[in-house]
Motif scaffolding. Structure first.
Motif, PDB file in Angstrom:
ATOM      1  N   ARG A  58     -13.556  20.572 -18.261  1.00 25.83           N
ATOM      2  CA  ARG A  58     -14.191  20.538 -16.941  1.00 25.83           C
ATOM      3  C   ARG A  58     -15.228  21.644 -16.710  1.00 25.83           C
ATOM      4  N   ALA A  59     -15.687  22.274 -17.781  1.00 31.90           N
ATOM      5  CA  ALA A  59     -16.568  23.423 -17.586  1.00 31.90           C
ATOM      6  C   ALA A  59     -17.927  23.011 -17.021  1.00 31.90           C
ATOM      7  N   GLY A  60     -18.319  21.760 -17.230  1.00 36.03           N
ATOM      8  CA  GLY A  60     -19.631  21.323 -16.771  1.00 36.03           C
ATOM      9  C   GLY A  60     -19.831  21.387 -15.268  1.00 36.03           C
ATOM     10  N   GLU A  61     -18.724  21.414 -14.522  1.00 36.59           N
ATOM     11  CA  GLU A  61     -18.827  21.402 -13.062  1.00 36.59           C
ATOM     12  C   GLU A  61     -18.979  22.805 -12.480  1.00 36.59           C
ATOM     13  N   LEU A  62     -19.023  23.811 -13.307  1.00 38.48           N
ATOM     14  CA  LEU A  62     -18.938  25.183 -12.792  1.00 38.48           C
ATOM     15  C   LEU A  62     -20.167  25.621 -12.001  1.00 38.48           C
ATOM     16  N   GLN A  63     -21.349  25.117 -12.364  1.00 37.56           N
ATOM     17  CA  GLN A  63     -22.567  25.651 -11.738  1.00 37.56           C
ATOM     18  C   GLN A  63     -22.621  25.360 -10.237  1.00 37.56           C
ATOM     19  N   GLN A  64     -21.824  24.398  -9.762  1.00 38.93           N
ATOM     20  CA  GLN A  64     -21.825  24.094  -8.325  1.00 38.93           C
ATOM     21  C   GLN A  64     -21.401  25.294  -7.467  1.00 38.93           C
ATOM     22  N   TRP A  65     -20.734  26.275  -8.085  1.00 37.07           N
ATOM     23  CA  TRP A  65     -20.229  27.408  -7.297  1.00 37.07           C
ATOM     24  C   TRP A  65     -21.226  28.565  -7.214  1.00 37.07           C
ATOM     25  N   VAL A  66     -22.325  28.468  -7.943  1.00 37.45           N
ATOM     26  CA  VAL A  66     -23.341  29.523  -7.848  1.00 37.45           C
ATOM     27  C   VAL A  66     -23.932  29.515  -6.443  1.00 37.45           C
ATOM     28  N   GLY A  67     -24.010  30.692  -5.817  1.00 41.33           N
ATOM     29  CA  GLY A  67     -24.508  30.795  -4.454  1.00 41.33           C
ATOM     30  C   GLY A  67     -23.402  30.748  -3.406  1.00 41.33           C
ATOM     31  N   TYR A  68     -22.187  30.414  -3.832  1.00 37.93           N
ATOM     32  CA  TYR A  68     -21.059  30.270  -2.913  1.00 37.93           C
ATOM     33  C   TYR A  68     -20.566  31.643  -2.430  1.00 37.93           C
ATOM     34  N   PRO A  69     -20.196  31.779  -1.163  1.00 40.44           N
ATOM     35  CA  PRO A  69     -19.584  33.037  -0.706  1.00 40.44           C
ATOM     36  C   PRO A  69     -18.214  33.234  -1.362  1.00 40.44           C
ATOM     37  N   LEU A  70     -17.991  34.418  -1.909  1.00 38.80           N
ATOM     38  CA  LEU A  70     -16.735  34.688  -2.610  1.00 38.80           C
ATOM     39  C   LEU A  70     -15.529  34.507  -1.689  1.00 38.80           C
ATOM     40  N   GLU A  71     -15.676  34.920  -0.436  1.00 42.67           N
ATOM     41  CA  GLU A  71     -14.499  34.881   0.454  1.00 42.67           C
ATOM     42  C   GLU A  71     -14.071  33.455   0.798  1.00 42.67           C
ATOM     43  N   GLU A  72     -14.952  32.488   0.544  1.00 38.99           N
ATOM     44  CA  GLU A  72     -14.541  31.093   0.755  1.00 38.99           C
ATOM     45  C   GLU A  72     -13.817  30.522  -0.466  1.00 38.99           C
ATOM     46  N   LEU A  73     -13.960  31.223  -1.598  1.00 43.98           N
ATOM     47  CA  LEU A  73     -13.358  30.733  -2.844  1.00 43.98           C
ATOM     48  C   LEU A  73     -12.064  31.448  -3.195  1.00 43.98           C
ATOM     49  N   PHE A  74     -11.948  32.708  -2.791  1.00 43.61           N
ATOM     50  CA  PHE A  74     -10.869  33.530  -3.329  1.00 43.61           C
ATOM     51  C   PHE A  74     -10.380  34.536  -2.304  1.00 43.61           C
ATOM     52  N   GLU A  75      -9.073  34.656  -2.202  1.00 46.30           N
ATOM     53  CA  GLU A  75      -8.449  35.653  -1.331  1.00 46.30           C
ATOM     54  C   GLU A  75      -7.451  36.435  -2.206  1.00 46.30           C
ATOM     55  N   PRO A  76      -7.653  37.759  -2.341  1.00 45.61           N
ATOM     56  CA  PRO A  76      -6.830  38.521  -3.286  1.00 45.61           C
ATOM     57  C   PRO A  76      -5.321  38.367  -3.088  1.00 45.61           C
ATOM     58  N   SER A  77      -4.866  38.168  -1.858  1.00 50.28           N
ATOM     59  CA  SER A  77      -3.421  38.064  -1.641  1.00 50.28           C
ATOM     60  C   SER A  77      -2.879  36.665  -1.929  1.00 50.28           C
ATOM     61  N   VAL A  78      -3.773  35.704  -2.157  1.00 51.19           N
ATOM     62  CA  VAL A  78      -3.368  34.308  -2.364  1.00 51.19           C
ATOM     63  C   VAL A  78      -3.835  33.777  -3.720  1.00 51.19           C
ATOM     64  N   GLY A  79      -5.098  34.078  -4.039  1.00 57.82           N
ATOM     65  CA  GLY A  79      -5.718  33.492  -5.220  1.00 57.82           C
ATOM     66  C   GLY A  79      -6.830  32.559  -4.805  1.00 57.82           C
ATOM     67  N   LEU A  80      -7.000  31.480  -5.563  1.00 62.75           N
ATOM     68  CA  LEU A  80      -8.051  30.507  -5.267  1.00 62.75           C
ATOM     69  C   LEU A  80      -7.801  29.826  -3.939  1.00 62.75           C
ATOM     70  N   LEU A  81      -8.860  29.639  -3.163  1.00 63.54           N
ATOM     71  CA  LEU A  81      -8.720  28.935  -1.886  1.00 63.54           C
ATOM     72  C   LEU A  81      -9.147  27.475  -2.007  1.00 63.54           C
ATOM     73  N   ASP A  82      -9.981  27.173  -3.008  1.00 63.67           N
ATOM     74  CA  ASP A  82     -10.459  25.802  -3.179  1.00 63.67           C
ATOM     75  C   ASP A  82      -9.996  25.274  -4.538  1.00 63.67           C
TER      76      ASP A  82
END
Ligand SMILES: [Mg+2]
Length: 359
Positions: A58-82
């Motif tokens: 599934r690596a081909g889908e990775l570029q969609q996250w470029v430009g994304y705000p980090l805080e919408e993707l990841f929370e240190p106390s939880v992990g991945l949000l999406d």
């Protein structure tokens, strides 16, 4: 982490998995070869932070996250949000831990020990190869000797030879013979067996009976997990006073039904993969397991780096008694901060996963 932090670059970098020897067959799959090319994703942000982790598929889908705000993707106390960003689970944990100048295990809570017993998961059906002149049980003993000399003090033996590669009864007899031979040569080693769903419940009980004096630590994936079969095995273990643990949940895990089997006392150790199930999912599930008195040992076979990830998880979340070791090395990565000491893997206290890309 500031709300203005965005992912600016996601690079795929080739690495090279190298086993110390050709690894043979198991109950389900043909030869595993001597290694394979693999990849990592390295994530960078506009504030200069970066982190990386192994990706599978599934690596081909990775570029969609470029430009994304980090805080919408990841929370240190939880992990991945999406969940759609699952291939970045490890890289973002590495990034967050590096940004906080802490090891990943600290980000996860630091509930386990820094030193975790680690078994060699590389004891396959090498007795059956080469096909024109099979080397027999001595080949398995040679593999144990090689892994012992590289620091392992526990072995997981692949069994279930009669599922695909031998006559059913002859395969069963060989499984018993191999297990007894390894126990005889390594009286102090921790021994585990893994059937890769190659037995029936009846064969599982017959095997456990045949090696009852071998002090096995666990039997893994005896058959596709189902309550009636597991109950029969559990009844046998109870009646015979055996302490062998039942480990399952590696192959195509269905979380709800696995947790139900665990809650019912039918599985002692859950094995979902450290990558494909993922660190974030493990963070969510582990407290439930700990509460029901069920242990975990994330599946790590395939790459030595997965052993490092599983060890960080063990040190971070606790509730892991033993980590799956994948012997060998990784071209393009310096993993020397991890070492085996007295049969345990010692988790480094460097920032992130404590692994360095050298390519
Ligand atoms: Mg397995």
């Amino acid at each position: 982490m500031g709300s203005d932090q965005r992912l600016t670059e996601i690079e795929l970098i080739d690495i090279d998995v190298r086993y110390p020897r050709t690894i043979g067959r198991n109950a389900r799959l043909g030869s595993h070869g001597a290694g394979f090319p693999a990849r990592v994703a390295r994530v960078s942000t506009n504030t200069g932070a970066s982190g990386w982790g192994v990706v599978e598929g599934r690596a081909g889908e990775l570029q969609q996250w470029v430009g994304y705000p980090l805080e919408e993707l990841f929370e240190p106390s939880v992990g991945l949000l999406d969940p759609a960003a699952a291939p970045l689970d490890l890289a973002l944990h590495d990034l967050a831990a590096r940004a906080a100048a802490v090891p990943v295990f600290a980000l996860l809570g630091g509930r386990g020990e820094r030193s975790v017993p680690c078994y060699s998961g590389a004891i396959y059906f090498d007795d059956l190869d080469p096909e024109d002149a099979p080397r027999g049980v001595s080949a398995v003993l040679e593999n144990c000797a090689a892994d012992w000399s590289s620091g392992y003090r526990a072995f997981k033996l692949k069994i279930g030879r009669g599922n695909r590669w031998m006559d059913r009864q002859a395969g069963f007899v060989r499984d018993v013979e191999v297990t007894r031979a390894v126990r005889e040569h390594y009286p102090d080693a921790r021994l585990l067996v893994d059937v890769n769903d190659g037995y029936t419940p009846g064969e599982t009980i017959a095997f456990l009976r045949a090696v009852a004096d071998c002090d096995l630590y666990w039997i893994e994936e005896p058959f596709q997990e189902e309550a009636a079969g597991l109950l029969a095995v559990r009844d046998y273990l109870r009646e015979s006073g055996s302490r062998v643990l039942i480990a399952d949940g590696e192959w195509q895990p269905e979380e709800d039904s696995l947790l139900e089997l665990a809650r019912s006392g039918l599985i002692d150790v859950l094995l979902m993969d450290v990558l494909t199930f993922g660190l974030t999912a493990w963070r969510r599930v582990m407290p439930q397991l700990a509460q029901m008195g069920v242990a975990a040992s994330p599946h790590a076979w395939g790459q030595p780096l997965k052993t490092a990830y599983a060890a960080q998880l063990a040190t971070g979340l606790g509730n892991v008694e033993v980590v799956e070791g994948v012997p060998g090395g990784t071209g393009g990565v310096d993993a020397s901060a991890y070492r085996l000491d007295g049969g345990s893997i010692v988790v480094p206290d460097q920032p992130g996963f404590g692994l360095t890309l050298t390519g």
